[in-house]
Design a protein around this motif. Structure first.
Motif, mmCIF file in Angstrom:
data_model
loop_
_atom_site.group_PDB
_atom_site.id
_atom_site.type_symbol
_atom_site.label_atom_id
_atom_site.label_comp_id
_atom_site.label_asym_id
_atom_site.label_seq_id
_atom_site.Cartn_x
_atom_site.Cartn_y
_atom_site.Cartn_z
ATOM 1 N N ARG A 212 6.846 5.536 -16.840
ATOM 2 C CA ARG A 212 6.028 4.414 -16.437
ATOM 3 C C ARG A 212 5.122 3.959 -17.564
ATOM 4 O O ARG A 212 4.523 2.896 -17.491
ATOM 5 C CB ARG A 212 5.195 4.795 -15.209
ATOM 6 N N GLY A 213 4.991 4.766 -18.612
ATOM 7 C CA GLY A 213 4.202 4.319 -19.743
ATOM 8 C C GLY A 213 4.836 3.146 -20.456
ATOM 9 O O GLY A 213 4.181 2.381 -21.131
ATOM 10 N N ASP A 214 6.172 3.021 -20.337
ATOM 11 C CA ASP A 214 6.882 1.932 -20.985
ATOM 12 C C ASP A 214 6.839 0.652 -20.161
ATOM 13 O O ASP A 214 6.824 -0.441 -20.702
ATOM 14 C CB ASP A 214 8.340 2.331 -21.227
ATOM 15 N N ARG A 215 6.852 0.780 -18.853
ATOM 16 C CA ARG A 215 6.793 -0.392 -18.003
ATOM 17 C C ARG A 215 6.337 0.026 -16.608
ATOM 18 O O ARG A 215 6.402 1.196 -16.245
ATOM 19 C CB ARG A 215 8.145 -1.093 -17.927
ATOM 20 N N GLN A 216 5.920 -0.953 -15.842
ATOM 21 C CA GLN A 216 5.426 -0.662 -14.508
ATOM 22 C C GLN A 216 6.566 -0.492 -13.512
ATOM 23 O O GLN A 216 7.665 -1.003 -13.715
ATOM 24 C CB GLN A 216 4.535 -1.804 -14.031
ATOM 25 N N ALA A 217 6.256 0.231 -12.438
ATOM 26 C CA ALA A 217 7.204 0.294 -11.335
ATOM 27 C C ALA A 217 7.270 -1.069 -10.671
ATOM 28 O O ALA A 217 6.318 -1.851 -10.712
ATOM 29 C CB ALA A 217 6.768 1.356 -10.325
ATOM 30 N N ARG A 218 8.420 -1.354 -10.089
ATOM 31 C CA ARG A 218 8.618 -2.636 -9.419
ATOM 32 C C ARG A 218 9.254 -2.388 -8.065
ATOM 33 O O ARG A 218 10.052 -1.462 -7.918
ATOM 34 C CB ARG A 218 9.495 -3.551 -10.267
ATOM 35 N N LYS B 190 0.841 -1.197 0.000
ATOM 36 C CA LYS B 190 0.000 0.000 0.000
ATOM 37 C C LYS B 190 0.878 1.250 0.000
ATOM 38 O O LYS B 190 0.587 2.235 -0.703
ATOM 39 C CB LYS B 190 -0.923 0.001 1.207
ATOM 40 N N ASP B 191 1.943 1.221 0.785
ATOM 41 C CA ASP B 191 2.844 2.365 0.849
ATOM 42 C C ASP B 191 3.509 2.595 -0.503
ATOM 43 O O ASP B 191 3.620 3.736 -0.974
ATOM 44 C CB ASP B 191 3.900 2.113 1.926
ATOM 45 N N ALA B 192 3.942 1.515 -1.133
ATOM 46 C CA ALA B 192 4.594 1.631 -2.436
ATOM 47 C C ALA B 192 3.634 2.190 -3.479
ATOM 48 O O ALA B 192 4.000 3.079 -4.259
ATOM 49 C CB ALA B 192 5.119 0.265 -2.874
ATOM 50 N N MET B 193 2.414 1.689 -3.509
ATOM 51 C CA MET B 193 1.439 2.156 -4.493
ATOM 52 C C MET B 193 1.077 3.622 -4.262
ATOM 53 O O MET B 193 0.874 4.381 -5.217
ATOM 54 C CB MET B 193 0.189 1.280 -4.451
ATOM 55 N N ALA B 194 1.009 4.026 -2.988
ATOM 56 C CA ALA B 194 0.709 5.430 -2.690
ATOM 57 C C ALA B 194 1.809 6.337 -3.234
ATOM 58 O O ALA B 194 1.535 7.404 -3.802
ATOM 59 C CB ALA B 194 0.556 5.618 -1.181
ATOM 60 N N LYS B 195 3.060 5.917 -3.109
ATOM 61 C CA LYS B 195 4.166 6.723 -3.623
ATOM 62 C C LYS B 195 4.155 6.763 -5.147
ATOM 63 O O LYS B 195 4.429 7.806 -5.755
ATOM 64 C CB LYS B 195 5.489 6.153 -3.122
ATOM 65 N N ILE B 196 3.839 5.642 -5.753
ATOM 66 C CA ILE B 196 3.788 5.588 -7.210
ATOM 67 C C ILE B 196 2.706 6.527 -7.741
ATOM 68 O O ILE B 196 2.911 7.265 -8.707
ATOM 69 C CB ILE B 196 3.513 4.147 -7.686
ATOM 70 N N ALA C 197 9.708 8.839 -6.623
ATOM 71 C CA ALA C 197 9.187 7.502 -6.328
ATOM 72 C C ALA C 197 9.385 6.579 -7.506
ATOM 73 O O ALA C 197 9.737 5.418 -7.343
ATOM 74 C CB ALA C 197 7.700 7.601 -5.965
ATOM 75 N N GLU C 198 9.143 7.122 -8.712
ATOM 76 C CA GLU C 198 9.317 6.264 -9.891
ATOM 77 C C GLU C 198 10.766 5.817 -10.015
ATOM 78 O O GLU C 198 11.060 4.654 -10.271
ATOM 79 C CB GLU C 198 8.930 7.040 -11.143
ATOM 80 N N LYS C 199 11.672 6.748 -9.790
ATOM 81 C CA LYS C 199 13.085 6.408 -9.962
ATOM 82 C C LYS C 199 13.530 5.342 -8.973
ATOM 83 O O LYS C 199 14.242 4.410 -9.331
ATOM 84 C CB LYS C 199 13.933 7.661 -9.797
ATOM 85 N N SER C 200 13.078 5.466 -7.715
ATOM 86 C CA SER C 200 13.527 4.512 -6.708
ATOM 87 C C SER C 200 12.815 3.186 -6.809
ATOM 88 O O SER C 200 13.385 2.147 -6.541
ATOM 89 C CB SER C 200 13.306 5.101 -5.303
ATOM 90 N N LEU C 201 11.546 3.198 -7.214
ATOM 91 C CA LEU C 201 10.780 1.965 -7.256
ATOM 92 C C LEU C 201 10.937 1.233 -8.574
ATOM 93 O O LEU C 201 10.786 0.023 -8.641
ATOM 94 C CB LEU C 201 9.292 2.274 -7.024
ATOM 95 N N GLN C 202 11.252 1.975 -9.634
ATOM 96 C CA GLN C 202 11.350 1.334 -10.937
ATOM 97 C C GLN C 202 12.785 0.926 -11.263
ATOM 98 O O GLN C 202 13.038 0.122 -12.137
ATOM 99 C CB GLN C 202 10.836 2.297 -12.009
ATOM 100 N N ASN D 170 5.539 -6.329 -9.174
ATOM 101 C CA ASN D 170 5.239 -5.155 -9.986
ATOM 102 C C ASN D 170 3.889 -4.550 -9.601
ATOM 103 O O ASN D 170 3.202 -5.024 -8.694
ATOM 104 C CB ASN D 170 5.301 -5.494 -11.481
ATOM 105 N N GLU D 171 3.521 -3.482 -10.302
ATOM 106 C CA GLU D 171 2.288 -2.765 -9.959
ATOM 107 C C GLU D 171 1.057 -3.661 -10.074
ATOM 108 O O GLU D 171 0.173 -3.628 -9.210
ATOM 109 C CB GLU D 171 2.120 -1.549 -10.863
ATOM 110 N N ASN D 172 0.978 -4.447 -11.143
ATOM 111 C CA ASN D 172 -0.167 -5.347 -11.300
ATOM 112 C C ASN D 172 -0.277 -6.295 -10.120
ATOM 113 O O ASN D 172 -1.369 -6.550 -9.601
ATOM 114 C CB ASN D 172 -0.029 -6.163 -12.591
ATOM 115 N N GLY D 173 0.850 -6.840 -9.710
ATOM 116 C CA GLY D 173 0.854 -7.763 -8.590
ATOM 117 C C GLY D 173 0.409 -7.100 -7.299
ATOM 118 O O GLY D 173 -0.396 -7.656 -6.539
ATOM 119 N N MET D 174 0.927 -5.914 -7.034
ATOM 120 C CA MET D 174 0.536 -5.206 -5.811
ATOM 121 C C MET D 174 -0.948 -4.856 -5.819
ATOM 122 O O MET D 174 -1.642 -5.016 -4.810
ATOM 123 C CB MET D 174 1.391 -3.947 -5.652
#
Length: 341
Positions: free
Chosen positions: A103-109, A56-62, A70-75, A185-189
Motif C-alpha cells: 500500500r506504500g506504492d498506491r492506495q487500496a481501491r 466504513k467497512d472497507a476502511m476498517a478492513k484496510i 484485505a489489501e489483496k482483495s481491495l487493492q 480509493n482510500e482518499n475518496g472514502m
C-alpha cells in the motif's frame, strides 16, 4: 461490495439478476454482498447511509489488515479478472501494478455496485487496458472512477483526457450521476466519511460526492455498466416508466458518446436537442398540414405524406418524453448545507 435491500426484494429477483451478471463476468467470487433495510421515511437517506456504511467497512478492513487479505482483495484490479474472462490467454497485468504490491506504492481501491446493475454491451479489451493504466497513476489525480453514470442530468460536462477511453466528469449538486457502479480509493472514502462525521446526512450521496470531488471524478469511455432500465427504483419510482425508455443501453451509450465527443454540457445538448426537435416537428407539421389541405381540396397529393407525418409524430413524442422527465424529476436539494455545530 454489492449493495442490496432484501425487504424491497422479497423474491430476490434484483439480487439474483445482478449475481448472474457478475458471475458471467467472473466477478461474483470477489464481491461481498452487503444487505441493508430500506429507510422508508427517507429513501434518499437510506441510499446515502448504505454507501457510507460500505466505505466504513472497507476502511476498517484496510486499517486492520494493512498487509494481509484485505489489501489483496481491495487493492486488486477488478478489470484484470474481467480481462481473464474475456481472454483466458491474456496476462493479469494490463499496464497497472500488481495486486500484491504494498500500500506504500498506491492506495487500496474498492469497487461498489448496486443491485440495479446491468451491462452496457460496451466491455472491450482496449477499455480495460486504458482503465488499468489510468488507475495505476498517482492516486492524488483521482478519487472516483464511474463505471456507470447517468447522462440525463443538468450541468454535466464530460471532458476528454489524453486517453480517449477515459473521460472526466464535472457537475454540481443536483446532478445525480448515480451510484450503480464505481471505484473509489482510500482518499475518496476518507473524505466522504469525514464529511459524514462532521455534518451527518444532508444530501443524496451523489450530491455529496459532487461536492467533495469537483475535479477528481472520471469514467471509462464507454462505461461497461448501466442502471438497469426495467429494475424498479427504490428512491424515485415515479420515473420508472421514463427509465424503461431512456436507460436502454443503446440510448444511454449514444448520449454519453455525444457528450464526450462534442464537449457540450448536458444543458447545451438538451437545448440543442429541443431546438432540433421543434424545428423538425414544425417543418414536418407544415408539410403534413399542406398535404391535408391539398387532399381535402383536390382529393389527391403528389408527394410522400408518410415521412413528414412520422417525423412530426417522432418529434412530438420525444418532446413529450423530455417534458415528462422535467415534470417528474426530483427537486434539486437546497444549496446551503447544514451549519456545523
Amino acid at each position: 461490495y454489492l449493495i442490496t435491500c432484501p425487504n424491497a426484494d422479497p423474491d430476490s429477483a434484483r439480487l439474483e439478476n445482478t449475481k448472474a451478471i457478475l458471475s458471467n463476468l467472473g466477478l461474483m467470487d470477489r464481491v461481498e454482498i452487503k444487505r441493508f433495510e430500506t429507510d422508508d421515511e427517507d429513501r434518499i437517506r437510506g441510499c446515502y447511509t448504505s454507501h457510507i456504511a460500505v466505505m466504513k467497512d472497507a476502511m476498517a478492513k484496510i486499517e486492520q489488515e494493512p498487509s494481509g487479505g484485505a489489501e489483496k482483495s481491495l487493492q486488486g484490479d477488478w478489470w484484470q479478472q474481467l480481462s481473464t474472462f474475456m481472454d483466458p490467454n491474456s496476462s493479469l497485468e494490463l499496464g497497472g501494478k500488481s495486486a500484491n504490491q504494498s500500500r506504500g506504492d498506491r492506495q487500496a481501491r474498492v469497487l461498489v455496485l448496486e443491485d440495479n446493475l446491468d451491462t452496457s454491451g460496451n466491455l472491450e479489451q482496449s477499455t480495460l487496458d486504458a482503465m488499468s493504466a489510468f488507475a495505476a497513476k498517482p492516486d492524488t489525480s483521482w478519487d472516483m472512477i464511474h463505471l456507470s453514470y447517468i447522462p440525463y442530468v443538468p450541468n454535466l460536462l464530460v471532458s476528454k483526457t489524453k486517453d480517449s477511453k477515459v473521460v472526466k466528469l464535472s457537475c454540481g449538486v443536483g446532478s445525480a450521476l448515480g451510484t450503480t457502479a464505481y471505484i473509489i480509493n482510500e482518499n475518496g472514502m476518507r473524505s466522504l466519511i469525514n464529511e459524514h462525521e462532521k455534518k451527518g446526512y444532508y444530501a443524496a450521496i451523489p450530491d455529496v460526492m459532487a461536492l467533495r470531488f469537483p475535479e477528481s471524478r472520471y469514467a471509462s469511455n464507454p462505461v461497461p455498466f448501466l442502471r438497469a432500465p426495467k429494475t424498479p427504483s427504490l428512491v424515485n419510482p415515479q420515473l420508472d416508466d421514463l427509465r424503461s425508455i431512456l436507460f436502454q443501453p443503446g440510448v444511454v451509450s449514444s448520449v454519453q458518446s455525444v457528450l464526450a465527443t462534442t464537449g457540450l454540457s448536458s444543458n447545451n445538448l438538451l437545448f440543442t436537442t429541443i431546438g432540433s426537435l421543434l424545428g423538425v416537428s414544425g417543418i414536418a407539421g407544415k408539410t403534413t398540414f399542406d398535404a391535408g389541405c391539398q387532399l381535402a381540396s383536390t382529393g389527391a397529393y403528389d408527394g410522400n405524406i408518410i415521412l413528414p407525418l412520422l417525423s412530426s409524430i417522432f418529434s412530438l413524442f420525444s418532446l413529450g418524453i423530455i417534458g415528462v422527465g422535467a415534470a417528474l424529476a426530483p427537486k434539486p436539494p437546497e444549496e446551503d448545507g447544514p451549519e456545523e455545530a
